[in-house]
Design a protein around this motif. Sequence first.
Motif, PDB file in Angstrom:
ATOM      1  N   LEU A 179       0.828  -1.201   0.000  1.00  0.00           N
ATOM      2  CA  LEU A 179       0.000   0.000   0.000  1.00  0.00           C
ATOM      3  C   LEU A 179       0.862   1.251   0.000  1.00  0.00           C
ATOM      4  CD1 LEU A 179       0.040   1.266   3.142  1.00  0.00           C
ATOM      5  CD2 LEU A 179      -1.429  -0.709   3.546  1.00  0.00           C
ATOM      6  N   ILE A 211      -0.354   5.127   0.958  1.00  0.00           N
ATOM      7  CA  ILE A 211      -1.462   6.005   1.339  1.00  0.00           C
ATOM      8  C   ILE A 211      -0.895   7.351   1.760  1.00  0.00           C
ATOM      9  CG2 ILE A 211      -3.446   6.317   2.859  1.00  0.00           C
ATOM     10  CD1 ILE A 211      -3.483   3.286   3.289  1.00  0.00           C
ATOM     11  N   HIS A 212      -1.199   8.367   0.999  1.00  0.00           N
ATOM     12  CA  HIS A 212      -0.776   9.735   1.305  1.00  0.00           C
ATOM     13  C   HIS A 212      -2.035  10.594   1.260  1.00  0.00           C
ATOM     14  CE1 HIS A 212       3.669   9.095   0.993  1.00  0.00           C
ATOM     15  NE2 HIS A 212       3.216   8.004   0.378  1.00  0.00           N
ATOM     16  N   GLN A 213      -2.620  10.800   2.434  1.00  0.00           N
ATOM     17  CA  GLN A 213      -3.923  11.443   2.526  1.00  0.00           C
ATOM     18  C   GLN A 213      -3.946  12.464   3.659  1.00  0.00           C
ATOM     19  OE1 GLN A 213      -7.067  10.519   0.722  1.00  0.00           O
ATOM     20  NE2 GLN A 213      -5.519   9.726  -0.688  1.00  0.00           N
ATOM     21  N   PHE A 273      -8.688   2.534   5.839  1.00  0.00           N
ATOM     22  CA  PHE A 273      -8.365   2.584   4.411  1.00  0.00           C
ATOM     23  C   PHE A 273      -8.230   1.175   3.844  1.00  0.00           C
ATOM     24  CE2 PHE A 273      -7.164   7.098   4.939  1.00  0.00           C
ATOM     25  CZ  PHE A 273      -7.739   7.620   3.792  1.00  0.00           C
ATOM     26  N   SER A 277     -10.286   7.291  -0.493  1.00  0.00           N
ATOM     27  CA  SER A 277      -9.292   8.335  -0.706  1.00  0.00           C
ATOM     28  C   SER A 277      -9.854   9.489  -1.515  1.00  0.00           C
ATOM     29  CB  SER A 277      -8.074   7.760  -1.426  1.00  0.00           C
ATOM     30  OG  SER A 277      -8.452   7.238  -2.689  1.00  0.00           O
ATOM     31  N   CYS A 295      -3.435   7.080  -3.173  1.00  0.00           N
ATOM     32  CA  CYS A 295      -3.821   5.922  -2.374  1.00  0.00           C
ATOM     33  C   CYS A 295      -3.865   4.695  -3.284  1.00  0.00           C
ATOM     34  CB  CYS A 295      -5.179   6.127  -1.707  1.00  0.00           C
ATOM     35  SG  CYS A 295      -5.658   4.754  -0.631  1.00  0.00           S
ATOM     36  N   ILE A 335      -3.826   0.368  -2.786  1.00  0.00           N
ATOM     37  CA  ILE A 335      -3.841  -0.757  -1.855  1.00  0.00           C
ATOM     38  C   ILE A 335      -4.026  -2.035  -2.660  1.00  0.00           C
ATOM     39  CG2 ILE A 335      -4.974  -1.809   0.135  1.00  0.00           C
ATOM     40  CD1 ILE A 335      -6.016   0.993   0.866  1.00  0.00           C
ATOM     41  N   GLU A 371      -7.714  -0.565  -4.382  1.00  0.00           N
ATOM     42  CA  GLU A 371      -7.922   0.872  -4.555  1.00  0.00           C
ATOM     43  C   GLU A 371      -6.722   1.487  -5.258  1.00  0.00           C
ATOM     44  OE1 GLU A 371      -9.291   4.786  -1.915  1.00  0.00           O
ATOM     45  OE2 GLU A 371      -9.101   2.815  -0.979  1.00  0.00           O
ATOM     46  N   SER A 408      -6.267   5.544  -6.489  1.00  0.00           N
ATOM     47  CA  SER A 408      -6.899   6.849  -6.723  1.00  0.00           C
ATOM     48  C   SER A 408      -6.554   7.417  -8.096  1.00  0.00           C
ATOM     49  CB  SER A 408      -6.469   7.837  -5.623  1.00  0.00           C
ATOM     50  OG  SER A 408      -5.061   7.970  -5.584  1.00  0.00           O
TER      51      SER A 408
END
Length: 280
Positions: A5, A7-9, A44, A51, A57, A59, A67, A69
Amino acid sequence: MQLALSIHQKLGNFALALDLSIEAQGIIGVFGNSGAGKTSLFRFIAGLNQSESNQACRIELDGQLLEDSTQGKFVPAEKRRIGFVFQDSRLFNHLTVEQNLKLAIKISRRKPLIDVEDVIQGCGIRDLLAQSAEALSAGQRQRVAIARAILGSPKLLLLDEPLAALDIDSRQRLLEFLNRVSQSIPMLFISHSVSETLTLCDPLILLEDGKIVAQGSREDLAQKLPKRRASALVEAYHPDSGELRLKVDPELLPEFAEGQRIGLVAEPSWLKSRAPFKGN
């Protein structure tokens, strides 16, 4: 299990910046102080947080893209085959315990990976089957929630402080049962208990301020886990025999075991609490 994954949110004033690639079976520990981003990470992965399209994002679980984005790809939670045990159990209160379990099996449309009787026995809920979920205590609800999640036949089980509401005996039984279940269902496990984490989890992932600060085996990371400090009230003290009786916050009791040797640092103010020791 293979989990990858990125994830930068931004979540309000908090930001997740997580990049993780892990291949492991058993129980993977996720450890960090409150607010480190542990539950957000789980949400997430489970598909409970979607996201923002303008933020990164991705995954992937066992080769399945859940996922992305950048592609507008998003697999909803009910199709991810990921179980999630929340701290507040989230049972269907209008159903009995048995009906909650049967519904999990029906929704999954799969034969349970763990035998139903083994799950009922392992979670210690046989005498609760006919009871309404609404009438259960917090600890009972949590045991039922764990059983329900296992019977949903997930590819991955996310456990967010699943044992926090349990008494010491129930906690120990569940630890042993989850360890057996993890041979068939890999798990990510959040706990604020250092002893619980080191007993159950390997490897470990350490989070801080929305970032992964360390990842590796239990042996490699054991020294990086924080040591818990706590205060205690002196209820009785006999200076001649050295006998001392302390009252400790109940939430800390699972950290101790009878016969265990612990270190004490006494503050001068404690001496004011002296009282004759009168035994049990």
